[in-house]
Design a protein around this motif. Structure first.
Motif, PDB file in Angstrom:
ATOM      1  N   GLY A 167      59.436  49.270  44.145  1.00  0.00           N
ATOM      2  CA  GLY A 167      58.644  48.108  44.654  1.00  0.00           C
ATOM      3  C   GLY A 167      57.311  48.011  44.364  1.00  0.00           C
ATOM      4  O   GLY A 167      56.859  46.959  44.281  1.00  0.00           O
ATOM      5  N   GLY A 168      56.351  49.292  44.111  1.00  0.00           N
ATOM      6  CA  GLY A 168      55.207  48.930  43.825  1.00  0.00           C
ATOM      7  C   GLY A 168      54.914  48.510  42.644  1.00  0.00           C
ATOM      8  O   GLY A 168      53.863  47.584  42.429  1.00  0.00           O
ATOM      9  N   GLU A 169      55.718  48.541  41.654  1.00  0.00           N
ATOM     10  CA  GLU A 169      55.837  48.169  40.208  1.00  0.00           C
ATOM     11  C   GLU A 169      55.983  46.716  40.159  1.00  0.00           C
ATOM     12  O   GLU A 169      55.333  45.840  39.783  1.00  0.00           O
ATOM     13  N   MET A 170      56.930  46.167  41.211  1.00  0.00           N
ATOM     14  CA  MET A 170      57.314  44.783  41.350  1.00  0.00           C
ATOM     15  C   MET A 170      56.377  44.201  41.622  1.00  0.00           C
ATOM     16  O   MET A 170      55.802  43.019  41.343  1.00  0.00           O
ATOM     17  N   GLN A 171      55.474  44.712  42.609  1.00  0.00           N
ATOM     18  CA  GLN A 171      54.372  43.861  43.299  1.00  0.00           C
ATOM     19  C   GLN A 171      53.161  43.991  42.375  1.00  0.00           C
ATOM     20  O   GLN A 171      52.553  42.734  42.367  1.00  0.00           O
ATOM     21  N   ARG A 172      52.816  44.826  41.635  1.00  0.00           N
ATOM     22  CA  ARG A 172      51.743  44.843  40.638  1.00  0.00           C
ATOM     23  C   ARG A 172      52.221  43.690  39.336  1.00  0.00           C
ATOM     24  O   ARG A 172      51.319  42.945  39.202  1.00  0.00           O
ATOM     25  N   ALA A 173      53.553  43.702  39.231  1.00  0.00           N
ATOM     26  CA  ALA A 173      53.980  42.588  38.312  1.00  0.00           C
ATOM     27  C   ALA A 173      53.659  41.365  38.921  1.00  0.00           C
ATOM     28  O   ALA A 173      53.211  40.364  38.356  1.00  0.00           O
ATOM     29  N   ALA A 174      54.225  41.183  40.414  1.00  0.00           N
ATOM     30  CA  ALA A 174      53.690  39.812  40.892  1.00  0.00           C
ATOM     31  C   ALA A 174      52.230  39.529  40.959  1.00  0.00           C
ATOM     32  O   ALA A 174      51.886  38.243  40.812  1.00  0.00           O
ATOM     33  N   ALA A 186      47.586  51.066  46.131  1.00  0.00           N
ATOM     34  CA  ALA A 186      47.427  50.680  44.731  1.00  0.00           C
ATOM     35  C   ALA A 186      47.394  49.170  44.319  1.00  0.00           C
ATOM     36  O   ALA A 186      46.584  48.698  43.588  1.00  0.00           O
ATOM     37  N   VAL A 187      48.076  48.473  45.405  1.00  0.00           N
ATOM     38  CA  VAL A 187      48.157  47.016  45.069  1.00  0.00           C
ATOM     39  C   VAL A 187      46.962  46.607  45.830  1.00  0.00           C
ATOM     40  O   VAL A 187      46.278  45.591  45.183  1.00  0.00           O
ATOM     41  N   ALA A 195      41.423  44.334  44.736  1.00  0.00           N
ATOM     42  CA  ALA A 195      39.931  44.273  44.892  1.00  0.00           C
ATOM     43  C   ALA A 195      39.372  44.484  43.632  1.00  0.00           C
ATOM     44  O   ALA A 195      38.167  43.844  43.252  1.00  0.00           O
ATOM     45  N   ASP A 196      40.034  45.003  42.602  1.00  0.00           N
ATOM     46  CA  ASP A 196      39.571  45.130  41.317  1.00  0.00           C
ATOM     47  C   ASP A 196      39.271  43.871  40.574  1.00  0.00           C
ATOM     48  O   ASP A 196      38.412  43.402  39.898  1.00  0.00           O
ATOM     49  N   LEU A 197      40.274  43.060  40.765  1.00  0.00           N
ATOM     50  CA  LEU A 197      40.404  41.700  40.267  1.00  0.00           C
ATOM     51  C   LEU A 197      39.289  40.569  40.854  1.00  0.00           C
ATOM     52  O   LEU A 197      38.642  39.938  40.155  1.00  0.00           O
ATOM     53  N   ASN A 198      39.139  40.974  42.016  1.00  0.00           N
ATOM     54  CA  ASN A 198      37.964  40.282  42.881  1.00  0.00           C
ATOM     55  C   ASN A 198      36.811  40.731  42.234  1.00  0.00           C
ATOM     56  O   ASN A 198      35.726  39.769  42.022  1.00  0.00           O
ATOM     57  N   GLU A 199      36.366  42.142  42.210  1.00  0.00           N
ATOM     58  CA  GLU A 199      35.129  42.449  41.583  1.00  0.00           C
ATOM     59  C   GLU A 199      34.820  42.318  40.232  1.00  0.00           C
ATOM     60  O   GLU A 199      33.766  41.811  39.984  1.00  0.00           O
ATOM     61  N   ARG A 200      35.865  42.549  39.341  1.00  0.00           N
ATOM     62  CA  ARG A 200      35.259  42.555  37.837  1.00  0.00           C
ATOM     63  C   ARG A 200      35.787  41.229  37.348  1.00  0.00           C
ATOM     64  O   ARG A 200      35.141  40.874  36.172  1.00  0.00           O
ATOM     65  N   SER A 201      36.653  40.601  37.846  1.00  0.00           N
ATOM     66  CA  SER A 201      37.190  39.036  37.376  1.00  0.00           C
ATOM     67  C   SER A 201      36.653  38.015  38.245  1.00  0.00           C
ATOM     68  O   SER A 201      36.832  36.948  37.703  1.00  0.00           O
ATOM     69  N   GLY A 202      36.078  38.212  39.250  1.00  0.00           N
ATOM     70  CA  GLY A 202      35.635  37.287  40.248  1.00  0.00           C
ATOM     71  C   GLY A 202      36.656  36.339  40.574  1.00  0.00           C
ATOM     72  O   GLY A 202      36.371  35.210  41.237  1.00  0.00           O
TER      73      GLY A 202
END
Ligand SMILES: Nc1ncnc2c1ncn2[C@@H]1O[C@H](COP(=O)(O)OP(=O)(O)O)[C@@H](O)[C@H]1O
Ligand SMILES: [Mg+2]
Length: 234
Positions: free
Chosen positions: A146-153, A181-182, A187-194
């Motif tokens: 499930g966690g991997e599916m959501q990271r893929a999503a 993890a999700v 948060a990382d996509l927000n901080e590093r990729s804006g």
């Protein structure tokens, strides 16, 4: 000009027992690059709000402007194109297509938009690497946890570099470790990729990753809580 401007949103549903007003005049603005949680109990109108912001549904009244585009002025076809190009959605139930590989799922928003398959595949693989799934690119969704599916999503939601990422209870079907993890990934996509992110959740733990929380109760915005950019739960 604010990036996302929401004014006086109302949404009425007609049901078997008459009408129901799921949103009762909601308004707020979101600057580019913000990470906002919309929090409130089940039934308070979170999904309704996200569907309207994501151009998947129309309000009964009120206005949504994303990057200066008033959504109500678009035809259904224009709305579909707008959604595909500018909005990334992450759902509670992942919603990966079961017959496509993980990489094909992530590449889908790009191939639908006419990108070459080879370029879409390269971008999908780079994103899968970013979300820690480089070695799962050619698996089918059913072969992931499930966690991997959501990271893929999440990778799929950001593939087309959308103006806005909408995540509706993205941790709702995950245990706490995978949920964290999700949230850290968002948060990382927000901080590093804006990336500009709106997260609907009933979970205080998930909401903590956002920069601020809009509290929704019974279709109304009750309170806005500013956080201090905290990126880990207590
Ligand atoms: N398609 C629909 N038709 C009728 N009522 C709906 C529909 N979608 C949601 N509702 C109702 O609107 C209210 C808000 O629902 P929703 O936005 O899904 O809340 P949340 O996501 O916060 O749990 C609920 O009372 C729900 O039953
Ligand atoms: Mg919901």
């Amino acid at each position: 000009m604010s990036y996302l401007v929401v004014e006086n949103l109302h949404k009425r549903y007609e049901g078997p027992q008459g009408g129901l007003e799921a949103l009762k005049g909601v308004g707020f603005t979101v600057p580019a690059g913000d990470f906002v949680a919309v929090r409130g109990p089940s039934g308070c109108g979170k999904s309704t709000l996200l569907h309207i912001l994501g151009a998947m549904d129309r309000p009964s009244e009120g206005s949504v402007r994303l990057r200066g585009q008033e959504l109500s002025s678009l035809t259904p076809d224009e709305l579909a194109t707008f959604r595909r190009r500018h909005v990334g959605f992450v759902f509670q139930s992942f919603n990966l297509l079961p017959t496509l590989t993980v990489a094909e799922n992530v590449a889908l928003p790009l191939t639908l938009d006419g990108k070459l398959e080879s370029a879409a595949r390269r971008r999908a693989c780079a994103l899968l690497d970013r979300v820690g799934l480089a070695d799962r690119a050619d698996y089918l969704p059913a072969q992931l946890s499930g966690g991997e599916m959501q990271r893929a999503a999440v990778a799929r939601a950001v593939a087309a570099e959308p103006a806005l990422v909408l995540a509706d209870e993205p941790t709702g079907n995950l245990d706490s470790t995978n949920g964290e993890a999700v949230m850290e990934l968002l948060a990382d996509l927000n901080e590093r990729s804006g990336l500009t992110i709106l997260l609907a959740t009933h979970s205080a733990e998930a909401a903590r990753y956002a920069r601020r929380t809009l509290e929704l109760r019974d279709g109304r915005l009750q309170r806005v809580v500013e956080h201090d950019g905290l990126s880990a739960p207590v």
